[in-house]
Design a protein around this motif. Structure first.
Motif, PDB file in Angstrom:
ATOM      1  N   ASP A   1     -17.000  -9.191 -39.215  1.00  0.00           N
ATOM      2  CA  ASP A   1     -16.275  -7.838 -39.554  1.00  0.00           C
ATOM      3  C   ASP A   1     -15.090  -8.074 -40.163  1.00  0.00           C
ATOM      4  N   GLU A   2     -14.525  -7.497 -41.339  1.00  0.00           N
ATOM      5  CA  GLU A   2     -13.352  -7.608 -41.866  1.00  0.00           C
ATOM      6  C   GLU A   2     -12.230  -7.297 -40.912  1.00  0.00           C
ATOM      7  N   LYS A   3     -12.298  -6.641 -40.011  1.00  0.00           N
ATOM      8  CA  LYS A   3     -11.116  -6.192 -39.210  1.00  0.00           C
ATOM      9  C   LYS A   3     -10.607  -7.619 -38.413  1.00  0.00           C
TER      10      LYS A   3
END
Lengths: 410, 356
Positions: free
Chosen positions: B158-160
């Motif tokens: 996930d880009e987070k």
């Protein structure tokens, strides 16, 4: 005496002088050394040395045109690549004018199509293919000038700011060097990052070059709140802080053309008339719909522009390569005869490579210059030259010869 | 930095058998893998077998209570190193991977329930440079050194998790309880995989070998007929991902390709089954084309020359870093490797009837 012999002889003298000394990098005996040899024009790799004096005598004996060592630490630096036993590597950044468009490219960089029956040429950054014959090989002439240096210097400034404030490295851990040609190296020998693999280093690259920033992407767009106001908060940390400060700087100083250039099409006048109010409402109150008709799309364009401006343009391949060879400090660059030298990061703004990195301080040489722009070296200004025979200080003569712009006259 | 020494109780060690303290506990018991006939050791062995078995079946480590009797700590704790020995003895990479994941997930479910202080103690047991966030801003419970952070986000998609999307201040990443628990799961998995990656193995006692054999057949059953999905015999250009299309087009038109670009194109074409001779031809429009050199380089990437390593193309994230990722489309968002794109597209183009 041929030009190459002349340069070789000068390099030999330099390396034989008592003043020549290579500062030993941390973990000296764990490093691989490599040398580009003048005469043979081949790279001698996989050398290891127990101590700096042994390296010094190797250099004096072989007089290489370029000296490199590995950013990596190995159990057996002399073994073949897959048997070396990698134990870690420094974190290395390369910022070079070759990769960054500068406004001086057009003035001093030129290219000529290598296709003999074509020979078409031009100025500026080398094209991908020759517009006349479609060939892709060129004879490129570049030149290191003050504009190149200042352009790369600005990138180093951004990089160093991130390394200090975001990554928390002390100024004393950030080693900054002039590369000897058209840019800078930034090296960190800190133990805590030594064992990071290429994947971990890529996250650092993405951070400093602004890749993968999710702020303002459509995905993170907030759904409309009850009041119909989009809420989005830029905090004061990490890239949020850079975006926030960048947006503020940009909007306060933007002209009509600046906004047009980044793709804002409508309501430019309204934006410019209400800059301060917009900044207040967006950055402080998080109300991004402060101006009617200036929607999220506009903010994405502005944020995208700020991301570009704030990112440090590093050579991504160098930093992710955990076996990379880097030029050794205080050695000569074969393309310029200038030294790779270290300077304190606090002096980044004042540092002048064209006086500090000059290695050959004595004597003169007579050269026939085919073509060279005006240039500055060791406090003197030379040129421009066009098919001219001149007597120049050794450093200037060597720079011209190494850049393929002059031949020695005997 | 002065780190306080934290004591873990034996029930905690039973819960987190990968802690440093486990070694001391096991030594105290005096476990000898050569002697599994004593009733005590049989219990340990059974529990160890159960751990790996449950991992194969449902990615768990099994239930600690059998017949409503909770297995005591002095069985539970040593069952962990014995389970590792069993997993090693299977020499089965599926089992090893699965077991590491199961232990990590099990630990994660406990991490989520721990207090801040205990979570901190566990993280420090792994050598993490981590502290509680004493300030109110930025709002977060923990601050972790960025290098420790980077070591544990490699597999998080996930880009987070990307460092750039984190609050990074003065070398510290700001994290909440959930984040730390998730990163610790990665740490546990990474450590176990490393232990299970031991190359030189001692001869195992008969009992261990028997269990390993049974687990191997169980794994086979679980996997069914392993679908070794290979690529179709014919190279299908229409299934190339956008980055490869762009590189391929540039190459055939003789346009300049970066080193990363050339490597990506070559390794991709080889991976989807294009013969090296054909790949060499792709590059022949370059004006600096050198047939012998190109052939050597292509064969090197194919693993036929040089070190013998068979190179695969870089992942999507690597290509993004080096600016090779272009024109990404809907399918690109669902995959993370150019070969996965190709596989998806060729599979969806194939009639499904022929596949079991």
């Amino acid at each position: 005496m041929s030009s190459r012999d002349f340069v070789y002889e000068k390099f030999r003298e330099f390396y034989s002088s008592s003043s020549f000394k290579i500062p030993a990098p941390v973990g000296f005996s764990q490093r691989e050394f490599a040398f580009l040899l003048f005469k043979e024009r081949i790279m001698a790799r996989h050398k290891g040395f127990a101590s700096p004096p042994l390296l010094g005598s190797f250099i004096r004996q072989h007089v290489p045109s370029d000296v490199y060592y590995s950013c990596a630490y190995y159990e057996t630096p002399e073994a073949e690549m897959d048997k070396k036993g990698w134990v870690g590597a420094d974190l290395v950044f390369d910022i070079d004018a070759d990769h960054i468009p500068t406004r001086c490219n057009k003035i001093h960089d030129s290219w000529v199509c290598s296709n003999k029956s074509c020979g078409f040429g031009g100025k500026g950054i080398t094209p991908e293919a020759c517009p006349i014959c479609g060939g892709v090989k060129f004879d490129v002439k570049s030149w290191p000038c003050d504009v190149c240096i200042d352009t790369t210097r600005a990138e180093v400034r951004k990089l160093v700011d991130m390394l200090e404030n975001d990554f928390g490295f002390a100024a004393s851990e950030i080693h900054t060097f002039f590369s000897g040609h058209r840019g800078f190296h930034v090296q960190i020998e800190n133990e805590s990052i030594r064992d990071l693999d290429a994947m971990g280093r890529r996250e650092i690259i993405d951070y400093v070059s602004g890749t993968g920033l999710a702020v303002f992407q459509k995905k993170t767009r907030q759904p409309k709140q009850k009041t119909g106001v989009k809420i989005f908060k830029l905090s004061d940390y990490g890239w949020h802080r850079r975006l926030k400060n960048g947006i503020r700087r940009f909007l306060l100083n933007a002209t009509k053309d600046d906004l047009k250039e980044i793709g804002v099409k409508s309501r430019i006048d309204v934006i410019l008339q209400n800059r301060e109010r917009i900044l207040q409402r967006c950055l402080e109150e998080n109300r991004w719909d402060a101006v009617k008709g200036v929607g999220f799309e506009t903010w994405i364009k502005i944020a995208e522009h700020i991301r570009e401006v704030e990112a440090a343009k590093i050579d991504t391949v160098v930093t992710s390569d955990i076996h990379r060879l880097i030029r050794a400090e205080n050695t000569l660059h074969g393309k310029t005869g200038l030294l790779k030298i270290k300077f304190p990061v606090s002096q980044l703004d004042e540092f002048d490579p064209f006086s500090e990195a000059v290695a050959f301080k004595e004597g003169t040489a007579k050269v026939l210059v085919s073509d060279a722009p005006e240039f500055r070296l060791a406090g003197q200004t030379f040129g421009p030259f066009q098919n001219k025979s001149v007597e120049l200080p050794t450093a200037a003569a060597i720079l011209l010869i190494c850049k393929g712009r002059a031949e020695v006259v005997t | 930095m002065q780190l306080e020494t934290v004591k873990f109780t034996s029930s905690e060690v039973a819960k987190y058998p990968f802690l440093k303290e486990t070694t001391a506990h096991v030594q105290k018991i005096g476990l000898d893998v050569e002697d599994f006939n004593s009733p005590e050791l049989t219990k340990i062995l059974n529990r160890a077998e159960e751990r790996v078995k449950a991992a194969i079946l449902d990615v768990s480590v099994g239930d600690r209570s059998s017949d409503d009797v909770k297995i005591p700590d002095d069985v539970e704790i040593p069952s962990f190193p014995v389970a590792i020995i069993i997993a090693l003895a299977t020499k089965n990479s599926f089992i090893k991977k699965r077991y590491a994941l199961a232990e990590a997930k099990q630990a994660h479910s406990h991490f989520q329930l721990e207090s801040k202080q205990r979570l901190l103690a566990i993280a420090r047991n792994f050598g993490w440079n981590i502290e509680l966030n004493g300030a109110s801003q930025p709002p977060s419970e923990f601050i972790l050194n960025f290098a420790d952070y980077l070591r544990n986000i490699t597999h998080l998609r996930d880009e987070k998790w990307k460092l750039i999307n984190r609050f990074l201040v003065n070398g510290k990443v700001y994290l909440n309880h959930h984040d730390v628990a998730r990163l610790l799961q990665e740490e546990v998995q990474r450590r176990l995989e490393k232990r299970l990656d031991a190359k030189e193995l001692p001869p195992f006692p008969r009992k261990i070998m028997d269990i390993a054999e049974q687990l191997n057949s169980l794994a086979k059953e679980k996997l069914g007929e392993v679908e070794m999905e290979s690529f179709p015999k014919v190279v299908s250009q229409s299934a190339f991902p956008p980055c490869i299309v762009a590189l391929h087009e540039a190459a055939t038109k003789g346009r300049h390709l970066s080193h990363v670009g050339r490597f990506t194109l070559t390794s991709f074409l080889l991976a989807v089954g294009m013969p090296p001779e054909k790949v060499t031809e792709v590059f022949k429009t370059f004006s600096d084309y050198n047939a012998r050199l190109t052939r050597y380089q292509v064969e090197h990437i194919a693993g036929e020359k040089g070190s013998g390593t068979h190179y695969t193309p870089p992942s999507c994230s690597t290509l993004q870093t080096h600016g090779v990722c272009v024109n990404s489309d809907g399918l690109c968002r669902r995959i993370r490797h150019p070969l996965a794109y190709y596989k998806q597209k060729t599979i969806s183009a194939q009639p499904t009837a022929g596949r079991v």
